[in-house]
Design an enzyme around this catalytic site. Structure first.
Site, mmCIF file in Angstrom:
data_model
loop_
_atom_site.group_PDB
_atom_site.id
_atom_site.type_symbol
_atom_site.label_atom_id
_atom_site.label_comp_id
_atom_site.label_asym_id
_atom_site.label_seq_id
_atom_site.Cartn_x
_atom_site.Cartn_y
_atom_site.Cartn_z
ATOM 1 N N ASP A 98 40.245 51.199 35.756
ATOM 2 C CA ASP A 98 40.477 52.112 36.877
ATOM 3 C C ASP A 98 41.911 52.108 37.374
ATOM 4 O O ASP A 98 42.281 52.947 38.193
ATOM 5 C CB ASP A 98 39.548 51.744 38.041
ATOM 6 C CG ASP A 98 38.119 52.113 37.734
ATOM 7 O OD1 ASP A 98 37.924 53.178 37.127
ATOM 8 O OD2 ASP A 98 37.211 51.341 38.066
ATOM 9 N N HIS A 103 33.023 49.120 41.846
ATOM 10 C CA HIS A 103 32.646 49.531 40.485
ATOM 11 C C HIS A 103 33.401 50.830 40.179
ATOM 12 O O HIS A 103 34.623 50.848 40.227
ATOM 13 C CB HIS A 103 31.121 49.671 40.454
ATOM 14 C CG HIS A 103 30.512 49.889 39.103
ATOM 15 N ND1 HIS A 103 31.170 49.687 37.928
ATOM 16 C CD2 HIS A 103 29.255 50.306 38.738
ATOM 17 C CE1 HIS A 103 30.364 49.964 36.904
ATOM 18 N NE2 HIS A 103 29.199 50.355 37.379
ATOM 19 N N HIS A 112 38.087 41.768 36.844
ATOM 20 C CA HIS A 112 36.859 42.228 36.190
ATOM 21 C C HIS A 112 35.931 41.047 36.011
ATOM 22 O O HIS A 112 36.399 39.937 35.749
ATOM 23 C CB HIS A 112 37.200 42.847 34.822
ATOM 24 C CG HIS A 112 36.124 43.727 34.300
ATOM 25 N ND1 HIS A 112 35.040 43.231 33.625
ATOM 26 C CD2 HIS A 112 35.944 45.067 34.395
ATOM 27 C CE1 HIS A 112 34.251 44.239 33.304
ATOM 28 N NE2 HIS A 112 34.769 45.356 33.763
HETATM 29 N N1 ACO Z 1 42.547 41.396 44.102
HETATM 30 C C1 ACO Z 1 42.758 40.161 44.636
HETATM 31 N N2 ACO Z 1 41.982 39.088 44.388
HETATM 32 C C2 ACO Z 1 40.940 39.287 43.563
HETATM 33 C C3 ACO Z 1 40.655 40.519 42.972
HETATM 34 C C4 ACO Z 1 41.505 41.599 43.263
HETATM 35 N N3 ACO Z 1 41.312 42.823 42.736
HETATM 36 N N4 ACO Z 1 39.548 40.430 42.202
HETATM 37 C C5 ACO Z 1 39.156 39.163 42.307
HETATM 38 N N5 ACO Z 1 39.977 38.461 43.122
HETATM 39 C C6 ACO Z 1 39.922 37.012 43.437
HETATM 40 C C7 ACO Z 1 38.779 36.710 44.393
HETATM 41 O O1 ACO Z 1 39.183 36.774 45.727
HETATM 42 C C8 ACO Z 1 38.400 35.317 43.934
HETATM 43 O O2 ACO Z 1 39.356 34.408 44.457
HETATM 44 P P1 ACO Z 1 38.904 32.927 44.938
HETATM 45 O O3 ACO Z 1 38.459 32.239 43.676
HETATM 46 O O4 ACO Z 1 40.121 32.363 45.552
HETATM 47 O O5 ACO Z 1 37.769 33.137 45.897
HETATM 48 C C9 ACO Z 1 38.603 35.341 42.419
HETATM 49 O O6 ACO Z 1 39.616 36.348 42.213
HETATM 50 C C10 ACO Z 1 37.352 35.701 41.640
HETATM 51 O O7 ACO Z 1 36.857 36.938 42.140
HETATM 52 P P2 ACO Z 1 35.334 37.316 42.228
HETATM 53 O O8 ACO Z 1 35.144 38.247 43.375
HETATM 54 O O9 ACO Z 1 34.499 36.073 42.194
HETATM 55 O O10 ACO Z 1 35.139 38.072 40.860
HETATM 56 P P3 ACO Z 1 33.928 39.029 40.475
HETATM 57 O O11 ACO Z 1 33.738 38.878 39.022
HETATM 58 O O12 ACO Z 1 32.753 38.800 41.350
HETATM 59 O O13 ACO Z 1 34.496 40.484 40.828
HETATM 60 C C11 ACO Z 1 35.454 42.607 40.669
HETATM 61 C C12 ACO Z 1 34.903 41.408 39.896
HETATM 62 C C13 ACO Z 1 34.385 43.153 41.630
HETATM 63 C C14 ACO Z 1 35.801 43.723 39.678
HETATM 64 C C15 ACO Z 1 36.722 42.167 41.461
HETATM 65 O O14 ACO Z 1 37.702 41.715 40.564
HETATM 66 C C16 ACO Z 1 37.269 43.278 42.353
HETATM 67 O O15 ACO Z 1 36.809 43.445 43.478
HETATM 68 N N6 ACO Z 1 38.269 44.081 41.828
HETATM 69 C C17 ACO Z 1 38.783 45.199 42.608
HETATM 70 C C18 ACO Z 1 37.859 46.378 42.456
HETATM 71 C C19 ACO Z 1 37.924 46.998 41.100
HETATM 72 O O16 ACO Z 1 39.000 47.267 40.571
HETATM 73 N N7 ACO Z 1 36.748 47.282 40.534
HETATM 74 C C20 ACO Z 1 36.614 47.963 39.265
HETATM 75 C C21 ACO Z 1 36.094 47.056 38.210
HETATM 76 S S1 ACO Z 1 36.015 47.909 36.671
HETATM 77 C C22 ACO Z 1 34.633 48.850 36.805
HETATM 78 O O17 ACO Z 1 33.674 48.523 37.476
HETATM 79 C C23 ACO Z 1 34.623 50.106 36.130
#
Ligand code: ACO
Length: 448
Positions: A381, A284, A325
């Site tokens: 971010d 987050h 996201h």
């Molecule tokens: N890098 C690589 N792969 C990713 C990323 C990433 N940053 N984010 C998601 N994925 C992939 C997952 O592995 C998943 O792949 P799969 O379908 O093969 O299993 C798919 O994309 C969907 O991802 P989920 O984890 O189901 O998506 P969710 O909505 O639960 O997660 C989150 C959202 C937590 C923001 C995620 O994208 C992430 O971890 N990003 C990196 C951390 C980040 O930048 N967070 C800040 C968000 S903005 C904020 O909170 C202010």
């Protein structure tokens, strides 16, 4: 023979075409149910009447991590994640970032309308009036180790404020609520600045109430022996815009924590401590710090392709921080604005060498099938940390900056929750899969 268990009045409405309905048949019993659809949603409680036997609990909805569950009705922030749209109280974020100050936007979030000149003056006075911390807070903060993470200090200190303002627990009193909103918006920058000064071994710098919200914050952070700190206007404005972009984002992890904690009618300081703790995590608000760590680990533009390959092969274990996201399946509109601010900031500070790596990372990721298929775009971010670093903030302060800006969002969402007659204490259900009842044997009778 299928039956409809919907009450007569609802059925009549359906037949007259007033309401949309979802018609579902439970194949276990052959019964058909009509569930009203309102505002594009069905009520989970309407599913409880779907039972196999009369003494069943009824159907529950299973939605780990709330992927498709609305927990409230809100009038504050609108997001269209597919189109990349963000609006506060109806105003596009781009327009607010272009023309408003953070305090104007904070007023808008709280009252639903932008302030007139007089309202803005009074609001600014109310916030400025509350920027000081009780002297005992300083002693409390002094107790932290010299290398304590400022986010840890912030979480603990904001929670401790509830002991200074015991009246804050009267959450049903609108005047008391308002006073705590003023205090929290005003004191978060002071706590944040003191946490930073503590980590640097510098004396705390007191607020200067003749300065703007962000100028005063910069002064509390960076003032040394000069009698008045003059922030660079480009940097002060850039920080103000970054605060606007972070002010609210509807039902994200920390805001849901704020609403959830607040739903037990705890005081707002304790609830904000919980919300800030949720923000601290790297998935987050902690992502801005994690992005910088990641860019430093990559080290050079030439190593970007190998890093992206690692992320893809990591199959979810290694992530591209600042990408992806839950709601945006398009470019995060905040990231677009931040990218623009970066140019203005770098004109003053000189370019952050990590920018080159970030741009290359974005270019390669946006052309890569893995990221295209999963609709992973830069989020708020991805570029914010690069700007913060160029402005002189250590990485450990990045999430603290986010928390300062998000405080108004937490408070507004908290008040909306308290005033919503449909809200009660937040208490999700579970599907129990553990052992059934079994006999317990005392220690001496248990086999090895
Ligand atoms: N890098 C690589 N792969 C990713 C990323 C990433 N940053 N984010 C998601 N994925 C992939 C997952 O592995 C998943 O792949 P799969 O379908 O093969 O299993 C798919 O994309 C969907 O991802 P989920 O984890 O189901 O998506 P969710 O909505 O639960 O997660 C989150 C959202 C937590 C923001 C995620 O994208 C992430 O971890 N990003 C990196 C951390 C980040 O930048 N967070 C800040 C968000 S903005 C904020 O909170 C202010």
């Amino acid at each position: 023979m299928p039956t409809t268990t919907q009450p007569r009045s609802e059925r009549a409405l359906v037949e007259s075409g007033v309401k949309d309905v979802l018609r579902v048949t439970d194949e276990r019993t052959g019964r058909t149910y009509e569930i009203p659809i309102q505002d594009g949603a069905v009520r989970a409680m309407d599913f409880r009447k779907i039972k196999e036997k009369d003494d069943d609990f009824g159907l529950m909805l299973y939605d780990p991590a709330f992927l498709n569950t609305a927990s409230c009705k809100s009038r504050i922030t609108f997001i269209d994640g597919d189109k990349g749209i963000l609006r506060y109280r109806g105003y596009p974020i781009e327009q607010l970032a272009e023309s408003c100050t953070f305090l104007e936007v904070a007023y808008l979030l709280l009252y639903g309308e932008l302030p007139t000149a007089d309202e803005y003056k009074e609001w600014t006075h109310n916030i400025t009036f509350h920027t000081m911390l009780h002297e005992s807070t300083k002693k409390f903060m002094d107790g932290f180790n010299y290398d304590a993470h400022p986010m840890g200090i912030l979480v603990a200190t904001v929670g401790a404020l509830s002991t200074f303002y015991p009246e804050a627990r009267n959450i049903q009193d609108p005047e008391i609520r308002k006073q705590q909103i003023h205090r929290l918006v005003a004191k978060m920058p002071t706590i944040a600045a003191f946490a930073y000064r503590h980590s640097r071994g510098l004396p705390y710098a007191y607020p200067d109430n003749d300065l703007s919200y962000t100028e005063n914050f910069l002064s509390m952070l960076f003032r040394m022996t000069e009698s008045r700190y003059a922030a660079n206007p480009v940097l002060a404005r850039a920080l103000d815009v970054l605060f606007i972009l972070h002010a609210d984002h509807e039902q994200n992890c920390s805001t849901s924590a704020m609403r959830g904690i607040g739903s037990s009618h705890t005081d707002p300081y304790s609830a904000v401590a919980g919300a800030a703790a949720a923000l601290y995590g790297p998935l987050h608000g902690g992502a801005n710090e994690a992005v910088l760590t990641m860019l430093a680990e990559i080290g050079s533009k030439g190593r970007v392709p190998a890093f992206v390959k690692d992320v893809k092969e990591g199959k979810g274990e290694k992530r591209l921080m600042g990408f992806g996201h839950r709601v945006y399946k398009n470019y995060d509109p905040r990231a677009r604005i931040i990218k623009k601010i970066a140019d203005e900031v770098f004109e003053v500070t000189g370019k952050n060498p990590l920018l080159e790596i970030a741009i290359e990372l974005e270019r390669i990721a946006l052309e890569d099938d893995y990221f295209i298929k999963r609709k992973l775009y830069p989020n708020v971010d991805f570029y914010s940390g690069i700007i913060y670093q160029a402005m002189g903030f250590p990485t450990s302060m990045f999430t603290v900056l986010f928390a300062i800006a998000r405080t108004i969002g937490w408070m507004v969402q908290w008040e909306e929750m308290l005033l919503d007659p449909e809200q009660k204490i937040a208490r999700p259900r579970q599907i129990y899969l553990g052992p059934r009842e079994r006999a317990m044997f005392p220690l001496e009778k248990r086999d090895a």
